[in-house]
Write an enzyme that holds these catalytic residues in place. Structure first.
Site, PDB file in Angstrom:
ATOM      1  N   LYS A  22       0.833  -1.204   0.000  1.00  0.00           N
ATOM      2  CA  LYS A  22       0.000   0.000   0.000  1.00  0.00           C
ATOM      3  C   LYS A  22       0.866   1.253   0.000  1.00  0.00           C
ATOM      4  CE  LYS A  22      -2.262   2.965   3.225  1.00  0.00           C
ATOM      5  NZ  LYS A  22      -2.638   3.233   4.616  1.00  0.00           N
ATOM      6  N   ASN A  23       1.888   1.277   0.852  1.00  0.00           N
ATOM      7  CA  ASN A  23       2.712   2.471   1.013  1.00  0.00           C
ATOM      8  C   ASN A  23       3.649   2.729  -0.160  1.00  0.00           C
ATOM      9  OD1 ASN A  23       1.534   3.045   3.465  1.00  0.00           O
ATOM     10  ND2 ASN A  23       3.093   1.978   4.660  1.00  0.00           N
ATOM     11  N   ARG A  92      -4.182  10.715   4.469  1.00  0.00           N
ATOM     12  CA  ARG A  92      -3.049  11.609   4.722  1.00  0.00           C
ATOM     13  C   ARG A  92      -2.115  11.691   3.511  1.00  0.00           C
ATOM     14  NH1 ARG A  92      -0.928  14.410   8.643  1.00  0.00           N
ATOM     15  NH2 ARG A  92      -2.725  13.869   9.898  1.00  0.00           N
ATOM     16  N   CYS A 116      -4.887   8.429   9.753  1.00  0.00           N
ATOM     17  CA  CYS A 116      -4.823   7.907  11.117  1.00  0.00           C
ATOM     18  C   CYS A 116      -4.426   8.993  12.116  1.00  0.00           C
ATOM     19  CB  CYS A 116      -3.804   6.769  11.199  1.00  0.00           C
ATOM     20  SG  CYS A 116      -4.352   5.250  10.409  1.00  0.00           S
ATOM     21  N   ARG A 121       1.774  14.518  12.641  1.00  0.00           N
ATOM     22  CA  ARG A 121       2.471  14.298  11.368  1.00  0.00           C
ATOM     23  C   ARG A 121       2.303  15.546  10.512  1.00  0.00           C
ATOM     24  NH1 ARG A 121       1.006   8.326   9.338  1.00  0.00           N
ATOM     25  NH2 ARG A 121      -1.127   8.896   9.810  1.00  0.00           N
ATOM     26  N   LYS A 162      13.970  16.449   9.918  1.00  0.00           N
ATOM     27  CA  LYS A 162      13.784  15.094  10.454  1.00  0.00           C
ATOM     28  C   LYS A 162      13.468  14.151   9.304  1.00  0.00           C
ATOM     29  CE  LYS A 162       9.992  13.846  12.494  1.00  0.00           C
ATOM     30  NZ  LYS A 162       8.851  13.695  13.443  1.00  0.00           N
ATOM     31  N   SER A 164      11.515  11.802   7.120  1.00  0.00           N
ATOM     32  CA  SER A 164      10.080  11.640   6.854  1.00  0.00           C
ATOM     33  C   SER A 164       9.889  10.930   5.519  1.00  0.00           C
ATOM     34  CB  SER A 164       9.393  13.007   6.818  1.00  0.00           C
ATOM     35  OG  SER A 164       8.120  12.929   6.215  1.00  0.00           O
ATOM     36  N   VAL A 165       9.162   9.817   5.550  1.00  0.00           N
ATOM     37  CA  VAL A 165       8.883   9.080   4.314  1.00  0.00           C
ATOM     38  C   VAL A 165       8.060   9.935   3.355  1.00  0.00           C
ATOM     39  CG1 VAL A 165       7.686   7.082   3.320  1.00  0.00           C
ATOM     40  CG2 VAL A 165       9.054   6.811   5.397  1.00  0.00           C
ATOM     41  N   ASP A 306       5.369   0.828  12.192  1.00  0.00           N
ATOM     42  CA  ASP A 306       4.128   0.207  11.720  1.00  0.00           C
ATOM     43  C   ASP A 306       3.930  -1.224  12.226  1.00  0.00           C
ATOM     44  OD1 ASP A 306       3.208   2.416  10.430  1.00  0.00           O
ATOM     45  OD2 ASP A 306       3.573   1.708   8.399  1.00  0.00           O
ATOM     46  N   ILE A 328       9.165   7.195  16.840  1.00  0.00           N
ATOM     47  CA  ILE A 328       8.780   7.878  15.604  1.00  0.00           C
ATOM     48  C   ILE A 328       7.602   8.823  15.828  1.00  0.00           C
ATOM     49  CG2 ILE A 328       8.161   7.577  13.179  1.00  0.00           C
ATOM     50  CD1 ILE A 328      10.919   6.450  13.940  1.00  0.00           C
ATOM     51  N   ARG A 398      -8.189  -0.301   5.142  1.00  0.00           N
ATOM     52  CA  ARG A 398      -7.300   0.702   4.547  1.00  0.00           C
ATOM     53  C   ARG A 398      -5.931   0.124   4.227  1.00  0.00           C
ATOM     54  NH1 ARG A 398      -5.754   4.597   8.035  1.00  0.00           N
ATOM     55  NH2 ARG A 398      -4.771   5.586   6.243  1.00  0.00           N
TER      56      ARG A 398
END
Length: 418
Positions: A22-23, A92, A116, A121, A162, A164-165, A306, A328, A398
Protein backbone atom coordinates in the site's frame (compact mmCIF):
# COMPACT_ATOMS: atom_id res chain seq x y z
CA UNK A 1 -20.86 -0.32 9.76
CA UNK A 2 -19.09 -3.68 9.58
CA UNK A 3 -17.47 -5.49 12.49
CA UNK A 4 -15.39 -8.61 13.03
CA UNK A 5 -16.38 -11.64 15.07
CA UNK A 6 -13.41 -13.76 16.17
CA UNK A 7 -13.68 -16.96 18.19
CA UNK A 8 -10.58 -17.65 20.25
CA UNK A 9 -8.21 -19.07 21.01
CA UNK A 10 -6.92 -19.61 17.48
CA UNK A 11 -3.68 -20.80 15.94
CA UNK A 12 -2.43 -19.83 12.48
CA UNK A 13 -1.62 -22.77 10.22
CA UNK A 14 -1.58 -22.29 6.47
CA UNK A 15 -0.36 -20.24 3.52
CA UNK A 16 -0.83 -16.54 2.73
CA UNK A 17 -0.03 -14.66 -0.48
CA UNK A 18 1.32 -11.23 0.46
CA UNK A 19 -0.36 -8.38 -1.41
CA UNK A 20 1.33 -5.44 -3.09
CA UNK A 21 2.55 -2.65 -0.84
CA UNK A 22 0.00 0.00 0.00
CA UNK A 23 2.71 2.47 1.01
CA UNK A 24 4.48 1.98 -2.33
CA UNK A 25 1.35 1.91 -4.52
CA UNK A 26 -0.08 5.24 -3.36
CA UNK A 27 2.95 7.47 -4.13
CA UNK A 28 3.63 5.60 -7.38
CA UNK A 29 0.05 6.26 -8.50
CA UNK A 30 0.33 9.92 -7.47
CA UNK A 31 3.64 10.26 -9.32
CA UNK A 32 1.97 9.39 -12.64
CA UNK A 33 0.73 13.01 -12.65
CA UNK A 34 4.29 13.99 -13.63
CA UNK A 35 4.31 11.94 -16.83
CA UNK A 36 2.70 11.77 -20.23
CA UNK A 37 1.35 8.65 -21.96
CA UNK A 38 -0.27 5.56 -20.49
CA UNK A 39 0.79 2.52 -18.46
CA UNK A 40 -0.31 -0.44 -16.36
CA UNK A 41 0.76 -0.75 -12.73
CA UNK A 42 0.39 -4.27 -11.36
CA UNK A 43 0.40 -5.90 -7.89
CA UNK A 44 -1.65 -2.99 -6.50
CA UNK A 45 -3.64 -3.96 -3.37
CA UNK A 46 -7.41 -3.66 -3.48
CA UNK A 47 -7.78 -1.40 -0.45
CA UNK A 48 -9.98 1.42 0.77
CA UNK A 49 -7.11 3.91 0.45
CA UNK A 50 -6.27 2.78 -3.09
CA UNK A 51 -9.87 3.24 -4.19
CA UNK A 52 -10.00 6.66 -2.53
CA UNK A 53 -6.90 7.80 -4.38
CA UNK A 54 -8.21 6.57 -7.73
CA UNK A 55 -11.42 8.53 -7.10
CA UNK A 56 -9.41 11.66 -6.19
CA UNK A 57 -7.30 11.50 -9.35
CA UNK A 58 -10.26 10.72 -11.60
CA UNK A 59 -12.11 13.68 -10.08
CA UNK A 60 -9.14 15.87 -11.00
CA UNK A 61 -9.39 14.77 -14.63
CA UNK A 62 -7.13 11.71 -14.87
CA UNK A 63 -8.45 8.56 -16.53
CA UNK A 64 -7.65 5.56 -14.34
CA UNK A 65 -9.25 2.12 -14.16
CA UNK A 66 -8.61 -0.22 -11.22
CA UNK A 67 -9.49 -3.90 -11.44
CA UNK A 68 -8.01 -7.19 -10.20
CA UNK A 69 -4.92 -5.53 -8.68
CA UNK A 70 -4.10 -3.73 -11.94
CA UNK A 71 -4.16 0.06 -12.38
CA UNK A 72 -4.55 1.19 -15.98
CA UNK A 73 -3.47 4.83 -16.38
CA UNK A 74 -4.97 6.11 -19.64
CA UNK A 75 -4.36 9.82 -19.06
CA UNK A 76 -2.52 11.49 -16.18
CA UNK A 77 -3.37 15.09 -17.15
CA UNK A 78 -5.05 17.28 -14.53
CA UNK A 79 -8.06 19.31 -15.69
CA UNK A 80 -9.39 20.40 -12.29
CA UNK A 81 -7.02 22.48 -10.14
CA UNK A 82 -8.62 21.76 -6.76
CA UNK A 83 -8.71 18.57 -4.65
CA UNK A 84 -11.87 18.88 -2.58
CA UNK A 85 -12.14 18.18 1.14
CA UNK A 86 -14.70 15.42 0.60
CA UNK A 87 -12.17 13.45 -1.44
CA UNK A 88 -8.98 13.92 0.59
CA UNK A 89 -10.23 14.15 4.19
CA UNK A 90 -9.65 10.45 4.92
CA UNK A 91 -6.22 10.03 3.36
CA UNK A 92 -3.05 11.61 4.72
CA UNK A 93 -1.06 10.59 1.64
CA UNK A 94 -3.21 12.94 -0.46
CA UNK A 95 -0.99 15.93 0.45
CA UNK A 96 1.79 14.59 -1.77
CA UNK A 97 -0.42 15.22 -4.80
CA UNK A 98 0.55 18.88 -4.43
CA UNK A 99 4.21 18.56 -5.50
CA UNK A 100 3.72 16.64 -8.77
CA UNK A 101 0.81 18.89 -9.81
CA UNK A 102 2.64 22.14 -9.07
CA UNK A 103 5.70 20.78 -10.92
CA UNK A 104 3.63 20.29 -14.06
CA UNK A 105 1.02 23.03 -13.66
CA UNK A 106 1.21 26.59 -12.32
CA UNK A 107 -1.33 26.42 -9.48
CA UNK A 108 -3.23 23.99 -7.30
CA UNK A 109 -5.47 23.97 -4.24
CA UNK A 110 -5.81 20.94 -1.95
CA UNK A 111 -7.69 20.34 1.31
CA UNK A 112 -5.59 19.60 4.37
CA UNK A 113 -5.33 15.79 4.68
CA UNK A 114 -6.88 13.31 7.10
CA UNK A 115 -5.83 9.72 7.93
CA UNK A 116 -4.82 7.91 11.12
CA UNK A 117 -4.76 9.93 14.35
CA UNK A 118 -1.38 8.66 15.57
CA UNK A 119 0.51 11.80 16.42
CA UNK A 120 1.65 15.09 14.98
CA UNK A 121 2.47 14.30 11.37
CA UNK A 122 2.87 17.90 10.29
CA UNK A 123 3.02 18.86 6.61
CA UNK A 124 5.49 21.66 7.45
CA UNK A 125 8.40 19.55 6.16
CA UNK A 126 6.65 19.31 2.79
CA UNK A 127 5.69 22.97 2.50
CA UNK A 128 9.09 24.29 3.63
CA UNK A 129 10.85 22.50 0.77
CA UNK A 130 8.22 23.52 -1.81
CA UNK A 131 8.59 27.17 -0.79
CA UNK A 132 12.35 26.93 -1.38
CA UNK A 133 11.56 25.55 -4.85
CA UNK A 134 9.63 28.70 -5.74
CA UNK A 135 6.08 27.83 -4.66
CA UNK A 136 3.97 30.49 -2.98
CA UNK A 137 1.93 28.77 -0.24
CA UNK A 138 -1.12 30.04 1.61
CA UNK A 139 -3.34 28.18 4.09
CA UNK A 140 -6.93 29.37 3.72
CA UNK A 141 -10.18 27.88 5.05
CA UNK A 142 -8.71 24.39 5.47
CA UNK A 143 -6.97 24.36 2.09
CA UNK A 144 -3.36 24.63 0.95
CA UNK A 145 -3.32 27.13 -1.92
CA UNK A 146 -0.15 26.84 -4.03
CA UNK A 147 1.11 28.97 -6.92
CA UNK A 148 4.34 28.38 -8.83
CA UNK A 149 6.25 31.67 -9.16
CA UNK A 150 8.33 30.73 -12.21
CA UNK A 151 7.97 28.69 -15.40
CA UNK A 152 9.59 25.70 -13.65
CA UNK A 153 10.29 24.78 -10.05
CA UNK A 154 13.77 25.66 -8.80
CA UNK A 155 16.24 22.96 -7.88
CA UNK A 156 17.32 23.08 -4.23
CA UNK A 157 20.01 21.85 -1.87
CA UNK A 158 17.91 20.90 1.12
CA UNK A 159 18.27 18.97 4.36
CA UNK A 160 15.09 17.69 6.01
CA UNK A 161 15.04 18.61 9.72
CA UNK A 162 13.78 15.09 10.45
CA UNK A 163 13.51 11.89 8.46
CA UNK A 164 10.08 11.64 6.85
CA UNK A 165 8.88 9.08 4.31
CA UNK A 166 6.08 11.28 2.99
CA UNK A 167 8.18 14.43 2.70
CA UNK A 168 11.01 12.52 1.01
CA UNK A 169 8.65 11.01 -1.58
CA UNK A 170 6.88 14.33 -2.09
CA UNK A 171 9.94 16.45 -2.81
CA UNK A 172 11.63 13.77 -4.93
CA UNK A 173 8.56 13.82 -7.19
CA UNK A 174 8.45 17.63 -7.35
CA UNK A 175 12.18 17.73 -8.19
CA UNK A 176 11.85 15.45 -11.24
CA UNK A 177 10.62 18.35 -13.43
CA UNK A 178 12.56 21.14 -11.65
CA UNK A 179 15.22 23.27 -13.33
CA UNK A 180 18.70 21.98 -12.52
CA UNK A 181 19.94 19.43 -9.97
CA UNK A 182 18.30 18.97 -6.58
CA UNK A 183 20.12 17.52 -3.56
CA UNK A 184 17.95 16.19 -0.72
CA UNK A 185 19.67 15.18 2.52
CA UNK A 186 18.54 13.28 5.64
CA UNK A 187 16.00 11.38 3.55
CA UNK A 188 13.92 8.31 4.31
CA UNK A 189 15.21 5.20 2.50
CA UNK A 190 12.36 2.75 3.17
CA UNK A 191 11.76 0.13 0.45
CA UNK A 192 8.61 2.05 -0.50
CA UNK A 193 10.70 5.18 -1.20
CA UNK A 194 13.14 3.15 -3.30
CA UNK A 195 10.24 1.57 -5.22
CA UNK A 196 8.92 5.03 -6.10
CA UNK A 197 12.39 6.08 -7.28
CA UNK A 198 12.74 2.91 -9.37
CA UNK A 199 9.40 3.64 -11.07
CA UNK A 200 10.28 7.29 -11.72
CA UNK A 201 13.65 6.33 -13.20
CA UNK A 202 11.86 3.87 -15.47
CA UNK A 203 9.70 6.81 -16.63
CA UNK A 204 12.83 8.81 -17.52
CA UNK A 205 13.74 10.55 -14.25
CA UNK A 206 17.39 10.81 -13.19
CA UNK A 207 17.54 9.97 -9.49
CA UNK A 208 20.45 8.49 -7.56
CA UNK A 209 21.02 7.68 -3.87
CA UNK A 210 24.09 7.86 -1.64
CA UNK A 211 23.35 6.77 1.94
CA UNK A 212 20.52 9.18 2.92
CA UNK A 213 21.09 11.74 0.16
CA UNK A 214 19.12 11.79 -3.11
CA UNK A 215 20.34 13.57 -6.22
CA UNK A 216 17.64 14.44 -8.76
CA UNK A 217 18.53 15.90 -12.16
CA UNK A 218 15.44 17.72 -13.44
CA UNK A 219 13.97 16.66 -16.78
CA UNK A 220 11.71 18.44 -19.26
CA UNK A 221 9.32 15.49 -19.60
CA UNK A 222 8.66 12.03 -18.22
CA UNK A 223 6.82 9.20 -19.99
CA UNK A 224 4.78 6.57 -18.17
CA UNK A 225 6.08 2.98 -18.06
CA UNK A 226 4.54 -0.29 -16.90
CA UNK A 227 5.53 -1.35 -13.39
CA UNK A 228 5.08 -4.08 -10.76
CA UNK A 229 4.76 -2.84 -7.16
CA UNK A 230 6.81 -4.51 -4.39
CA UNK A 231 5.09 -6.79 -1.82
CA UNK A 232 3.87 -5.27 1.44
CA UNK A 233 6.49 -5.83 4.16
CA UNK A 234 4.17 -4.52 6.92
CA UNK A 235 1.41 -6.94 5.97
CA UNK A 236 3.99 -9.75 6.00
CA UNK A 237 5.38 -8.65 9.37
CA UNK A 238 1.88 -8.53 10.83
CA UNK A 239 1.12 -12.12 9.81
CA UNK A 240 4.51 -13.31 11.08
CA UNK A 241 3.80 -11.71 14.48
CA UNK A 242 0.32 -13.29 14.56
CA UNK A 243 1.96 -16.66 13.87
CA UNK A 244 4.47 -16.14 16.68
CA UNK A 245 1.75 -15.06 19.11
CA UNK A 246 -0.34 -18.17 18.46
CA UNK A 247 2.68 -20.51 18.21
CA UNK A 248 1.58 -21.50 14.73
CA UNK A 249 3.11 -22.28 11.35
CA UNK A 250 2.78 -20.12 8.25
CA UNK A 251 4.06 -20.05 4.68
CA UNK A 252 4.27 -16.62 3.08
CA UNK A 253 4.40 -16.22 -0.70
CA UNK A 254 5.38 -13.09 -2.65
CA UNK A 255 7.72 -11.90 0.11
CA UNK A 256 10.97 -9.93 -0.20
CA UNK A 257 12.47 -11.00 3.10
CA UNK A 258 15.36 -8.52 2.90
CA UNK A 259 12.81 -5.73 3.42
CA UNK A 260 12.28 -7.20 6.92
CA UNK A 261 15.93 -7.85 7.72
CA UNK A 262 16.05 -6.13 11.13
CA UNK A 263 12.62 -7.32 12.33
CA UNK A 264 13.41 -10.91 11.32
CA UNK A 265 16.71 -10.73 13.20
CA UNK A 266 14.78 -9.65 16.32
CA UNK A 267 12.05 -12.26 15.81
CA UNK A 268 14.66 -15.02 15.60
CA UNK A 269 16.03 -13.94 18.99
CA UNK A 270 12.48 -14.24 20.29
CA UNK A 271 12.19 -17.82 19.01
CA UNK A 272 11.02 -17.59 15.39
CA UNK A 273 12.22 -20.32 13.02
CA UNK A 274 12.55 -19.37 9.35
CA UNK A 275 12.90 -21.80 6.45
CA UNK A 276 13.51 -20.69 2.87
CA UNK A 277 11.36 -22.52 0.30
CA UNK A 278 12.25 -20.34 -2.71
CA UNK A 279 13.46 -16.78 -3.33
CA UNK A 280 10.06 -15.29 -2.50
CA UNK A 281 8.51 -18.03 -0.35
CA UNK A 282 9.32 -18.76 3.29
CA UNK A 283 8.00 -20.88 6.16
CA UNK A 284 7.70 -19.37 9.65
CA UNK A 285 6.98 -21.22 12.88
CA UNK A 286 7.39 -20.45 16.55
CA UNK A 287 7.07 -22.13 19.92
CA UNK A 288 7.79 -20.45 23.24
CA UNK A 289 8.52 -16.73 22.86
CA UNK A 290 11.57 -15.30 24.61
CA UNK A 291 11.16 -11.92 26.35
CA UNK A 292 13.07 -8.90 25.07
CA UNK A 293 14.22 -6.30 27.60
CA UNK A 294 13.68 -3.28 25.31
CA UNK A 295 12.75 -2.81 21.64
CA UNK A 296 13.06 0.59 19.94
CA UNK A 297 11.20 1.67 16.82
CA UNK A 298 13.49 3.37 14.31
CA UNK A 299 13.52 4.67 10.76
CA UNK A 300 14.38 2.04 8.15
CA UNK A 301 16.39 -0.15 8.33
CA UNK A 302 15.47 -0.23 12.04
CA UNK A 303 12.38 -1.81 13.59
CA UNK A 304 9.33 -0.19 11.90
CA UNK A 305 6.83 1.83 13.88
CA UNK A 306 4.13 0.21 11.72
CA UNK A 307 4.77 -3.12 13.53
CA UNK A 308 4.92 -1.70 17.06
CA UNK A 309 1.26 -2.34 17.98
CA UNK A 310 1.32 -5.92 16.65
CA UNK A 311 4.56 -6.59 18.56
CA UNK A 312 2.95 -5.44 21.81
CA UNK A 313 0.12 -7.92 21.29
CA UNK A 314 2.32 -10.99 21.02
CA UNK A 315 3.70 -10.35 24.52
CA UNK A 316 0.26 -10.29 26.17
CA UNK A 317 0.47 -14.02 27.05
CA UNK A 318 4.10 -14.66 26.15
CA UNK A 319 7.58 -13.75 27.33
CA UNK A 320 7.05 -12.65 30.98
CA UNK A 321 7.98 -8.93 30.72
CA UNK A 322 9.01 -6.86 27.69
CA UNK A 323 9.33 -3.16 26.86
CA UNK A 324 8.72 -1.37 23.57
CA UNK A 325 9.81 2.25 23.06
CA UNK A 326 8.16 4.31 20.31
CA UNK A 327 10.61 6.81 18.79
CA UNK A 328 8.78 7.88 15.60
CA UNK A 329 5.32 9.10 16.67
CA UNK A 330 4.49 10.60 20.05
CA UNK A 331 0.91 9.30 20.24
CA UNK A 332 0.97 5.82 18.76
CA UNK A 333 -0.51 4.03 21.75
CA UNK A 334 -4.24 4.62 21.29
CA UNK A 335 -4.71 0.84 20.93
CA UNK A 336 -3.51 0.23 24.52
CA UNK A 337 -6.89 0.91 26.26
CA UNK A 338 -8.56 -1.50 23.82
CA UNK A 339 -5.98 -4.24 24.52
CA UNK A 340 -6.65 -3.85 28.25
CA UNK A 341 -10.28 -4.83 27.62
CA UNK A 342 -9.02 -8.36 26.91
CA UNK A 343 -7.36 -8.42 30.35
CA UNK A 344 -3.89 -7.35 29.22
CA UNK A 345 -1.42 -6.08 31.83
CA UNK A 346 0.13 -3.07 30.07
CA UNK A 347 1.66 0.05 31.56
CA UNK A 348 2.57 3.19 29.62
CA UNK A 349 5.06 5.84 30.62
CA UNK A 350 5.99 8.60 28.19
CA UNK A 351 6.92 6.79 24.96
CA UNK A 352 7.56 3.35 26.50
CA UNK A 353 5.15 0.45 26.94
CA UNK A 354 5.80 -2.35 29.42
CA UNK A 355 3.91 -5.59 28.81
CA UNK A 356 3.60 -8.11 31.64
CA UNK A 357 2.50 -11.61 30.66
CA UNK A 358 -0.93 -12.76 31.94
CA UNK A 359 -2.10 -16.35 32.18
CA UNK A 360 -5.39 -15.76 30.40
CA UNK A 361 -7.07 -13.27 28.10
CA UNK A 362 -10.82 -13.20 27.59
CA UNK A 363 -12.79 -12.23 24.51
CA UNK A 364 -14.06 -8.66 24.53
CA UNK A 365 -15.84 -6.08 22.40
CA UNK A 366 -13.33 -3.46 21.26
CA UNK A 367 -12.98 -0.60 18.80
CA UNK A 368 -10.39 -0.32 16.04
CA UNK A 369 -8.57 2.99 16.46
CA UNK A 370 -6.08 3.17 13.59
CA UNK A 371 -4.74 0.96 10.82
CA UNK A 372 -1.86 -0.91 12.50
CA UNK A 373 -3.32 -0.77 16.01
CA UNK A 374 -6.38 -2.54 14.64
CA UNK A 375 -4.33 -5.59 13.68
CA UNK A 376 -3.03 -5.80 17.25
CA UNK A 377 -6.65 -6.30 18.32
CA UNK A 378 -6.97 -9.24 15.92
CA UNK A 379 -3.90 -10.85 17.51
CA UNK A 380 -5.28 -10.24 21.01
CA UNK A 381 -8.61 -11.78 19.99
CA UNK A 382 -6.79 -14.84 18.63
CA UNK A 383 -5.06 -15.24 22.01
CA UNK A 384 -8.28 -14.82 24.00
CA UNK A 385 -10.79 -17.33 25.29
CA UNK A 386 -14.24 -16.90 23.79
CA UNK A 387 -15.78 -14.48 21.32
CA UNK A 388 -14.35 -11.08 20.50
CA UNK A 389 -16.00 -8.30 18.50
CA UNK A 390 -13.93 -5.64 16.74
CA UNK A 391 -15.84 -2.55 15.61
CA UNK A 392 -14.89 0.11 13.04
CA UNK A 393 -12.92 -2.31 10.87
CA UNK A 394 -12.77 0.17 8.00
CA UNK A 395 -9.36 1.00 9.48
CA UNK A 396 -8.18 -2.53 8.64
CA UNK A 397 -9.60 -2.28 5.12
CA UNK A 398 -7.30 0.70 4.55
CA UNK A 399 -4.17 -1.45 4.72
CA UNK A 400 -4.83 -5.22 4.74
CA UNK A 401 -6.27 -6.72 1.57
CA UNK A 402 -8.74 -9.58 2.27
CA UNK A 403 -7.23 -10.06 5.75
CA UNK A 404 -10.30 -11.91 7.05
CA UNK A 405 -10.30 -14.35 4.11
CA UNK A 406 -6.54 -14.94 4.45
CA UNK A 407 -6.79 -15.64 8.19
CA UNK A 408 -9.85 -17.82 7.75
CA UNK A 409 -7.93 -20.03 5.30
CA UNK A 410 -5.26 -20.42 7.99
CA UNK A 411 -7.70 -21.83 10.53
CA UNK A 412 -8.82 -18.67 12.31
CA UNK A 413 -12.55 -18.49 13.10
CA UNK A 414 -13.09 -14.94 11.83
CA UNK A 415 -16.01 -13.40 9.98
CA UNK A 416 -17.45 -10.03 9.04
CA UNK A 417 -20.86 -8.92 10.18
CA UNK A 418 -22.89 -5.80 9.50
Amino acid sequence: MQKLIIQGPAKINGTIQISGSKNASLPILISTILSKGSCVISNVPNLRDTKFLVSILNNLGCKINFKNNFLAIHNSSIAKKIADYEYVRQMRASIIILGPVIARYSSFKIALPGGCAIGNRSIDLHLEALKKMGVQIKISKGYVVATRKYSKLNSINHRFSKISVGATQHIIMASCLAKGTTILKNCAIEPEVIDLVTFLNKCGAKISLNKRTFKIIGQDNLNLANYDVIPDRIEAGSYILATMATQGKLILKNLIIDHLKEPIKLFKKMGLKVKKISDNEFEFKCGVINPISIINTREYPGFPTDLQAQLISIFLKNGKKSKIRENIFENRFIHIPELRRFGANISLKNNTVEVNKVKELNGAEVMATDLRGSFSLIIAAMLSKGQSIINRIYHLDRGYEDFDLKLNKCGVNIKRKK
